[in-house]
Design an enzyme around this catalytic site. Structure first.
Site, PDB file in Angstrom:
ATOM      1  N   THR A 117       0.812  -1.212   0.000  1.00  0.00           N
ATOM      2  CA  THR A 117       0.000   0.000   0.000  1.00  0.00           C
ATOM      3  C   THR A 117       0.849   1.266   0.000  1.00  0.00           C
ATOM      4  O   THR A 117       1.963   1.270   0.550  1.00  0.00           O
ATOM      5  CB  THR A 117      -0.913  -0.021   1.257  1.00  0.00           C
ATOM      6  OG1 THR A 117      -1.461   1.279   1.463  1.00  0.00           O
ATOM      7  CG2 THR A 117      -0.135  -0.388   2.521  1.00  0.00           C
ATOM      8  N   ASP A 118       0.281   2.346  -0.524  1.00  0.00           N
ATOM      9  CA  ASP A 118       0.958   3.649  -0.454  1.00  0.00           C
ATOM     10  C   ASP A 118       1.126   4.114   0.994  1.00  0.00           C
ATOM     11  O   ASP A 118       1.943   4.994   1.286  1.00  0.00           O
ATOM     12  CB  ASP A 118       0.205   4.712  -1.278  1.00  0.00           C
ATOM     13  CG  ASP A 118      -1.254   4.931  -0.886  1.00  0.00           C
ATOM     14  OD1 ASP A 118      -1.754   4.240   0.029  1.00  0.00           O
ATOM     15  OD2 ASP A 118      -1.894   5.814  -1.510  1.00  0.00           O
ATOM     16  N   TYR A 141      -1.820  -0.452  10.990  1.00  0.00           N
ATOM     17  CA  TYR A 141      -2.011  -1.106   9.685  1.00  0.00           C
ATOM     18  C   TYR A 141      -0.792  -0.884   8.799  1.00  0.00           C
ATOM     19  O   TYR A 141      -0.168  -1.830   8.310  1.00  0.00           O
ATOM     20  CB  TYR A 141      -3.274  -0.557   8.987  1.00  0.00           C
ATOM     21  CG  TYR A 141      -3.335  -0.891   7.510  1.00  0.00           C
ATOM     22  CD1 TYR A 141      -3.545  -2.199   7.077  1.00  0.00           C
ATOM     23  CD2 TYR A 141      -3.155   0.095   6.533  1.00  0.00           C
ATOM     24  CE1 TYR A 141      -3.572  -2.514   5.719  1.00  0.00           C
ATOM     25  CE2 TYR A 141      -3.190  -0.210   5.180  1.00  0.00           C
ATOM     26  CZ  TYR A 141      -3.396  -1.514   4.777  1.00  0.00           C
ATOM     27  OH  TYR A 141      -3.428  -1.825   3.434  1.00  0.00           O
ATOM     28  N   LYS A 145       2.219  -3.436   7.490  1.00  0.00           N
ATOM     29  CA  LYS A 145       2.409  -3.654   6.045  1.00  0.00           C
ATOM     30  C   LYS A 145       3.859  -3.336   5.669  1.00  0.00           C
ATOM     31  O   LYS A 145       4.479  -4.047   4.876  1.00  0.00           O
ATOM     32  CB  LYS A 145       1.451  -2.779   5.223  1.00  0.00           C
ATOM     33  CG  LYS A 145      -0.002  -3.199   5.238  1.00  0.00           C
ATOM     34  CD  LYS A 145      -0.278  -4.557   4.628  1.00  0.00           C
ATOM     35  CE  LYS A 145      -0.094  -4.592   3.134  1.00  0.00           C
ATOM     36  NZ  LYS A 145      -0.468  -5.957   2.592  1.00  0.00           N
TER      37      LYS A 145
HETATM   38  P1  NAD Z   1      -9.931  -7.290   2.207  1.00  0.00           P
HETATM   39  O1  NAD Z   1      -9.997  -6.957   3.654  1.00  0.00           O
HETATM   40  O2  NAD Z   1     -11.125  -7.037   1.345  1.00  0.00           O
HETATM   41  O3  NAD Z   1      -9.556  -8.826   2.022  1.00  0.00           O
HETATM   42  C1  NAD Z   1      -8.536  -9.454   2.734  1.00  0.00           C
HETATM   43  C2  NAD Z   1      -8.638 -10.961   2.487  1.00  0.00           C
HETATM   44  O4  NAD Z   1      -7.538 -11.589   3.179  1.00  0.00           O
HETATM   45  C3  NAD Z   1      -9.922 -11.581   3.035  1.00  0.00           C
HETATM   46  O5  NAD Z   1     -10.419 -12.523   2.116  1.00  0.00           O
HETATM   47  C4  NAD Z   1      -9.454 -12.280   4.321  1.00  0.00           C
HETATM   48  O6  NAD Z   1     -10.267 -13.391   4.670  1.00  0.00           O
HETATM   49  C5  NAD Z   1      -8.049 -12.696   3.934  1.00  0.00           C
HETATM   50  N1  NAD Z   1      -7.159 -12.866   5.104  1.00  0.00           N
HETATM   51  C6  NAD Z   1      -6.998 -12.012   6.159  1.00  0.00           C
HETATM   52  N2  NAD Z   1      -6.067 -12.507   7.008  1.00  0.00           N
HETATM   53  C7  NAD Z   1      -5.633 -13.682   6.476  1.00  0.00           C
HETATM   54  C8  NAD Z   1      -4.674 -14.650   6.874  1.00  0.00           C
HETATM   55  N3  NAD Z   1      -3.981 -14.497   8.008  1.00  0.00           N
HETATM   56  N4  NAD Z   1      -4.480 -15.727   6.085  1.00  0.00           N
HETATM   57  C9  NAD Z   1      -5.190 -15.906   4.944  1.00  0.00           C
HETATM   58  N5  NAD Z   1      -6.126 -15.030   4.516  1.00  0.00           N
HETATM   59  C10 NAD Z   1      -6.330 -13.928   5.269  1.00  0.00           C
HETATM   60  O7  NAD Z   1      -8.645  -6.505   1.667  1.00  0.00           O
HETATM   61  P2  NAD Z   1      -8.389  -5.793   0.266  1.00  0.00           P
HETATM   62  O8  NAD Z   1      -8.864  -4.410   0.333  1.00  0.00           O
HETATM   63  O9  NAD Z   1      -8.821  -6.689  -0.826  1.00  0.00           O
HETATM   64  O10 NAD Z   1      -6.781  -5.719   0.302  1.00  0.00           O
HETATM   65  C11 NAD Z   1      -5.987  -6.744  -0.290  1.00  0.00           C
HETATM   66  C12 NAD Z   1      -4.531  -6.346  -0.227  1.00  0.00           C
HETATM   67  O11 NAD Z   1      -4.330  -5.116  -0.923  1.00  0.00           O
HETATM   68  C13 NAD Z   1      -4.002  -6.119   1.188  1.00  0.00           C
HETATM   69  O12 NAD Z   1      -2.703  -6.632   1.261  1.00  0.00           O
HETATM   70  C14 NAD Z   1      -4.000  -4.610   1.336  1.00  0.00           C
HETATM   71  O13 NAD Z   1      -3.011  -4.191   2.247  1.00  0.00           O
HETATM   72  C15 NAD Z   1      -3.667  -4.186  -0.078  1.00  0.00           C
HETATM   73  N6  NAD Z   1      -4.136  -2.850  -0.483  1.00  0.00           N
HETATM   74  C16 NAD Z   1      -5.417  -2.478  -0.264  1.00  0.00           C
HETATM   75  C17 NAD Z   1      -5.856  -1.233  -0.691  1.00  0.00           C
HETATM   76  C18 NAD Z   1      -7.293  -0.781  -0.513  1.00  0.00           C
HETATM   77  O14 NAD Z   1      -7.613   0.365  -0.817  1.00  0.00           O
HETATM   78  N7  NAD Z   1      -8.204  -1.642  -0.069  1.00  0.00           N
HETATM   79  C19 NAD Z   1      -4.964  -0.356  -1.327  1.00  0.00           C
HETATM   80  C20 NAD Z   1      -3.636  -0.784  -1.541  1.00  0.00           C
HETATM   81  C21 NAD Z   1      -3.246  -2.030  -1.111  1.00  0.00           C
END
Ligand code: NAD
Ligand code: TYD
Length: 328
Positions: A117-118, A141, A145
């Site tokens: 993430t940013d 968070y 990360k």
């Molecule tokens: P989300 O919360 O919608 O989904 C997370 C998924 O990970 C869920 O299916 C959950 O069940 C699973 N999970 C959680 N802990 C786990 C574990 N210990 N083992 C296995 N599975 C596990 O999240 P998202 O928004 O889809 O984000 C996905 C990735 O992208 C993350 O790494 C997040 O940091 C990154 N990200 C998110 C954003 C955003 O705006 N949402 C932006 C940049 C990066």
């Protein structure tokens, strides 16, 4: 390729799974199914599902055996929940990432992509972060990360793992859990509930449509240099109050629903990424914020069967704890 995609029952991972499956890649999905993990997000996507945690070495070896590449989305993804309690963030982002890296080395997996993430760079007043900007996370968070990213870099440096990191800006689009700004405000507006804007609402985010992020991740997996990070920023920046006002327009409401509430502790004022490096690999975002927001609001309006079980479950209790009031 045979891909192990972790966390693909969530928002971005399930979008990525659609992109990869459409190209004919063979998918195994490892997901713990936390509150944010929903098997129905993967409807129509051919895959083998392993229910387990990335911090569990046995589940990881079972899921990773035979994989050509690993794409790690598994995460606790919400800043406010990390402020309320950091433990699952440390477990998943630090221990879990370490278990995945060890298994990838032991099993000789050729390629590893860490989704990040940013927010690891912290807040920026003006200009944009590049991949060489220092990591300066503000929340539990983003700190965990960043720790995961550093573990990835350490395994590249020490063990020669062929890993890259993709740092995305704020994503939005279909199937995002309604704890995040855009789906929370959209569902509240559709129900006539007040829209809780933190502080003055002038915080700025760099909005990225989820399919654009999914395509960028796939580009870096296939064409990125091992050992390097790639920033993936959306095409538009917008402050929260402007986002909320647009959602009110799109749902036919007026501004009387806006309620300024106590600010988030340690709230980052602005995120902004330079995406020149990933653009040089041939990626560019396809969806501007105005169009993507309209599509997203339309999707939530049309998919009550997706959000109705959420709004009547764990989310209600979370909402009351976080906002000190009940949903309608
Ligand atoms: P989300 O919360 O919608 O989904 C997370 C998924 O990970 C869920 O299916 C959950 O069940 C699973 N999970 C959680 N802990 C786990 C574990 N210990 N083992 C296995 N599975 C596990 O999240 P998202 O928004 O889809 O984000 C996905 C990735 O992208 C993350 O790494 C997040 O940091 C990154 N990200 C998110 C954003 C955003 O705006 N949402 C932006 C940049 C990066
Ligand atoms: P969020 O969707 O939680 O993403 P992040 O904190 O990872 O950027 O929040 C986006 C912005 O919206 C952020 O500045 C916090 C703000 N916000 C509110 O004003 N009210 C809310 O109820 C939520 C969830 C977020």
């Amino acid at each position: 390729m045979k891909l192990l995609v972790t966390g693909a029952a969530g928002f971005i991972g399930s979008t990525y799974a659609r992109v990869a499956a459409a190209e004919g890649h063979e998918l195994t999905i490892l997901d713990k199914l936390t509150y944010a993990g929903r098997p129905e997000n993967l409807e129509g996507v051919e895959h083998r599902f392993v229910h387990g945690a990335i911090e569990d070495p046995d589940a990881v070896r079972d899921a990773m055996d035979g994989a050509d590449a690993v794409v790690n989305f598994a995460a606790e993804s919400h800043v406010d929940r990390s402020i309320a309690g950091q433990d699952p963030f440390v477990t998943t982002h630090v221990i879990g990432t370490g278990v995945l890296l060890d298994a990838a080395r032991e099993l000789g997996v050729a390629r590893f992509l860490q989704v990040s993430t940013d927010e690891v760079y912290g807040s920026i007043e003006s200009g944009s972060f590049t991949e060489s900007s220092p990591l300066n996370p503000s929340s539990p968070y983003s700190a965990t990360k960043a720790a995961g990213d550093l573990l990835v870099s350490a395994h590249v440096h020490t063990h020669g793992i062929e890993a890259s990191i993709c740092r995305g800006s704020n994503n939005y689009g279909p199937r995002q859990y309604p704890e995040k700004l855009i789906p929370l405000m959209t569902l509240n507006a559709l129900h006539g509930d007040s829209l809780p804007v933190y502080g003055d609402g002038r915080q700025v985010r760099n909005w990225l449509y989820v399919e654009d992020f999914a395509r960028a991740i796939h580009t870096v997996l296939q064409r990125g240099n091992p050992g390097e990070a790639y920033n993936v920023g959306g095409p538009d920046e917008c402050d929260n109050l402007t986002v909320v006002r647009r959602i009110l327009e799109l749902t036919g409401n007026d501004e009387s629903l806006i309620e300024h509430v106590t600010d988030r502790p340690g709230h980052d004022r602005r995120y902004s990424l330079s995406s020149d490096k990933v653009r040089a690999l041939g990626w560019e975002p396809a969806v501007h914020f105005a169009e993507g927001l309209e599509r997203t609001v339309d999707w939530y309006r049309a998919n009550e069967e997706w959000w109705a079980p959420i709004r009547s479950g764990e989310y209600r209790a979370y909402y009351e704890r976080q906002y000190g009031r009940a949903l309608s």
